[in-house]
Enzyme design. Structure first.
Site, PDB file in Angstrom:
ATOM      1  N   SER A  85       3.795   5.800  -2.551  1.00 29.81           N
ATOM      2  CA  SER A  85       5.046   6.463  -2.914  1.00 29.81           C
ATOM      3  C   SER A  85       5.108   6.728  -4.414  1.00 29.81           C
ATOM      4  O   SER A  85       5.599   7.773  -4.846  1.00 29.81           O
ATOM      5  CB  SER A  85       6.239   5.609  -2.473  1.00 29.81           C
ATOM      6  N   TYR A 121      -2.916   1.460  13.957  1.00 31.29           N
ATOM      7  CA  TYR A 121      -1.541   1.942  13.917  1.00 31.29           C
ATOM      8  C   TYR A 121      -0.947   2.209  15.303  1.00 31.29           C
ATOM      9  O   TYR A 121       0.035   1.626  15.685  1.00 31.29           O
ATOM     10  CB  TYR A 121      -1.460   3.219  13.087  1.00 31.29           C
ATOM     11  N   VAL A 179       0.831  -1.208   0.000  1.00 27.67           N
ATOM     12  CA  VAL A 179       0.000   0.000   0.000  1.00 27.67           C
ATOM     13  C   VAL A 179       0.862   1.253   0.000  1.00 27.67           C
ATOM     14  O   VAL A 179       0.599   2.217  -0.740  1.00 27.67           O
ATOM     15  CB  VAL A 179      -0.961   0.000   1.207  1.00 27.67           C
ATOM     16  N   TYR A 180       1.905   1.263   0.812  1.00 26.90           N
ATOM     17  CA  TYR A 180       2.761   2.449   0.876  1.00 26.90           C
ATOM     18  C   TYR A 180       3.719   2.523  -0.313  1.00 26.90           C
ATOM     19  O   TYR A 180       4.172   3.615  -0.676  1.00 26.90           O
ATOM     20  CB  TYR A 180       3.500   2.488   2.216  1.00 26.90           C
ATOM     21  N   HIS A 181       3.993   1.392  -0.921  1.00 30.09           N
ATOM     22  CA  HIS A 181       4.739   1.407  -2.180  1.00 30.09           C
ATOM     23  C   HIS A 181       3.921   2.153  -3.238  1.00 30.09           C
ATOM     24  O   HIS A 181       4.441   3.036  -3.936  1.00 30.09           O
ATOM     25  CB  HIS A 181       5.026  -0.022  -2.637  1.00 30.09           C
TER      26      HIS A 181
END
Length: 662
Positions: free
Chosen positions: A298, A450, A293-295
């Site tokens: 980015s 989180y 997801v964070y890839h």
């Protein structure tokens, strides 16, 4: 005279800082009101003349006219928003609902918790659930954009009046330096960057309201300048937060070039992004947080920043390698994409709808119109070309894909065997997701939440346990280190082999070998290597609703889907115990679903330097469970990495002979 002017400017600066930091709204327009305006900017000649003549009210009126004209010519700029904004179709029910709730100060700060009442006199320090995201995201003021969108459609001034009130109220009650606790939430750089991003289209819409006065304009511009100017000296040290903040600072500098430090913001954003794309992206194109997801986020950040630079005439500030790296990141993302456009939920990942992923790919495809494979995914397979490769190793990041095709009917296993990750990574080397014939049989755990108080952190920690991932544990403890080393990777039509070793525990390495046999099924060989003693476990988790059938005598577990698309998991070791475990999966923030989970266990003594598990994952069609057995030939030696095995699958023999060592 020169000394006097310098002293006057210094006095104005101090006075402006006092106004902004005390939260006192500037009702009177004076010279200090223009302290943050570049009066030499083209188009502001009349404004500058009025300021020089000390006609400050007139100058503010002229400045408001300038912005109304500028922003009425240009459509609201939604290009930097995280999700696409539909300005042509009818308002969605969600947008209307959010705006209506906002009028009553009912704010949804984190999607999973719903609306909270923050009071008629807004309590910006209210913390109804001790999840940090609830309070952090309060200060992203996400409901302001829905209010603006409803106002844009209806021209109902109640939305403009309420937004103006809330903007002033937020500035008054959350000045920088109010307290360390409040600064931690209201002025965390990520939240500041979120505000300066969304305020661009919000201001563009509300500025056409007759309630948007010259006095309010000066308050908005000075507040915006303070927030944008805060970021370059307070960027997050690393990770996707630093990327978000730099990208949004660049956007702010281009969106409000009339503000004095706008050029510095643009330069700062570009400088950081140029540096971070080299630090945060491995040579194989994977972002170092090792979370799909964070890839993807980015990729979005780098892409939006480049487009902003193009719009501002600054794309030459990015070297060719910057754009090439973005393309490499998209290709790495394709390699870990299932036919339904989802990716494994490694680390802090979750499921997004296919429509969202298609929009992401479409955005990326605009930057790379000549790449047929990106075009293929952007068009939902209607254009471009299907990838002309199958299995893939992203060796630097440790993402390995075993694949026999790109269609819904394909069999695909994606495994993580990675170096140490950043915040969003988990102690899970060896975990995988297995897709077969349209079903993800083994979704990874996800993350649930989180951060927050002890109760919230206990929920997060449950999902981060090694034992709730498909890998090996010692005494059910979390692995000490994730630092996998690839030992072997070979591909062919009949056999693809991965072997890696991870120093999971003190005095105990985990070596896992995955064999993709005839592009149909998987043999997994797990070796616990070292002098550590304790209970070894090989854990598996299945999709919710699979109603697993356990056979402890045969050490088998199989799903029982009515559509006949099923999976058999079998451990061939005679001296292991099959035990059901507690299983959960979290597909979205704050939500969890029970699911089947189980472990094959056996004891290991300290004198036993190598202990081996041999298992098979066999997708099949129908209700008849395959009958599978395994025998070792004389030359088989797990310890030395020499495999010489015979498989019998429903009476059909298969020989496996391969060296799994380097």
């Amino acid at each position: 005279m020169i000394i006097f002017k310098k002293k006057l400017r210094y006095f104005c600066l101090l006075l402006c800082m006092f106004y902004m930091e005390s939260g006192t709204a500037q009702q009177k327009i004076d010279q200090c009101s223009f302290q943050n305006i570049n009066l030499d900017y083209p188009g502001l000649e009349a404004v500058k003349h009025a300021v020089v003549q000390h006609k400050f009210d007139a100058a503010a009126t002229l400045l408001l006219k300038y912005y109304k004209t500028k922003l009425s010519i240009n459509k609201p700029d939604f290009s930097n928003m995280e999700a696409a904004v539909d300005t042509l179709g009818p308002l969605s029910a969600t947008t209307r609902e959010t705006a209506e709730h906002a009028l009553r100060h009912h704010f949804k700060t984190q999607e999973s918790y719903g609306f909270f009442d923050f009071g008629q006199d807004i309590n910006w320090q209210l913390w109804p659930v001790k999840d940090n995201e609830v309070r952090w995201q309060l200060h992203r003021v996400k409901w302001w954009l829905p209010m603006a969108l409803v106002y844009r459609k209806t021209k109902d001034e109640k939305y403009a009046k309420e937004w103006i009130y809330q903007f002033d109220d937020w500035a008054k009650k959350n000045p920088l330096g109010l307290s360390a606790d409040n600064d931690r939430f209201a002025w965390r750089p990520l939240e500041v960057s979120d505000r300066i991003q969304s305020l661009v289209p919000i201001i563009s819409i509300f500025i056409q309201s007759p309630n948007f006065t010259p006095e309010f304009l000066m308050r908005v511009l000075n507040s915006y300048h303070q927030q944008a100017d805060y970021l370059p000296n307070h960027y997050a040290q690393e990770g996707n937060h630093r990327l978000f903040e730099a990208q949004r600072v660049l956007f702010a500098g281009g969106s409000f070039p009339e503000l004095k430090n706008a050029s510095r913001w643009r330069e700062s954003g570009i400088e950081v992004l140029n540096a971070e794309i080299k630090k945060q992206v491995y040579p194989d194109g994977v972002q170092f947080e090792l979370s799909p997801v964070y890839h993807a986020a980015s990729i979005d950040i780098f892409t939006k920043a480049y487009r902003s630079a193009q719009n501002f005439g600054l794309e030459h500030e990015f070297p060719a390698s910057y754009k090439n790296t973005i393309e490499k990141m998209v290709m790495a993302f394709i390699n870990i994409t299932f036919p339904n456009y989802n990716q494994p939920m490694f680390g802090d990942s979750w499921i997004r709808k296919k429509e969202f992923k298609l929009k992401q790919f479409s955005s990326w495809a605009q930057l790379f119109p000549e790449n047929p494979f990106i075009q293929y995914f952007a068009s939902d397979a209607k254009e471009g070309k299907v990838p002309n490769w199958l299995s893939n190793a992203s060796r630097n990041a440790g993402f390995y894909t075993f694949r026999n095709g790109w269609t819904n009917a394909s069999t695909i296993l994606i495994l993580k065997a990675s170096p140490p990750g950043e915040f969003h990574a988990q102690p899970d080397n060896g975990t995988f997701e297995l897709w077969a014939n349209g079903r993800n049989f083994t979704p990874d755990a996800g993350c649930f939440v989180y951060s927050g108080d002890a109760k919230i952190m206990a929920k997060r920690d449950w999902f981060r346990q090694t034992r709730v991932h498909s890998t090996l544990t010692l005494d059910n403890q979390n692995m000490v280190i994730t630092k996998a080393q690839q030992n072997k990777w070979i591909t062919s039509d009949d056999l693809t082999v991965l072997t890696y070793t991870n120093p999971s525990y003190n005095q105990l390495n985990h070596q896992r070998t995955v064999l993709f046999v005839d592009q149909k099924y998987f043999i997994i060989i797990d070796k616990a290597i070292g002098s550590a003693a304790g209970k070894l476990g090989i854990h598996y988790q299945l999709k919710e609703g699979s109603t697993a059938d356990y056979n402890k005598e045969k050490n088998t577990v199989h799903t029982t889907y009515a559509d006949g698309n099923n999976l058999l998991v079998q451990c061939f070791n005679p001296k292991v115990n099959l035990k059901p475990e507690e299983g959960k999966v979290s597909y979205s923030y704050g939500e969890e679903i029970d699911r089947p989970a189980f472990v094959f266990e056996k004891d290991k003594e300290s004198k036993e330097d190598v202990s081996t598990f041999v298992s098979i994952l066999y997708p099949y069609q129908g209700s008849q469970v395959p009958k599978i057995s395994l025998s070792e030939n004389e030359g088989n030696d797990y310890k030395k990495g020499t495999l010489d095995l015979n498989l019998s699958i429903n009476g059909r023999a298969k020989s496996l002979k391969v060296n799994i060592n380097p």
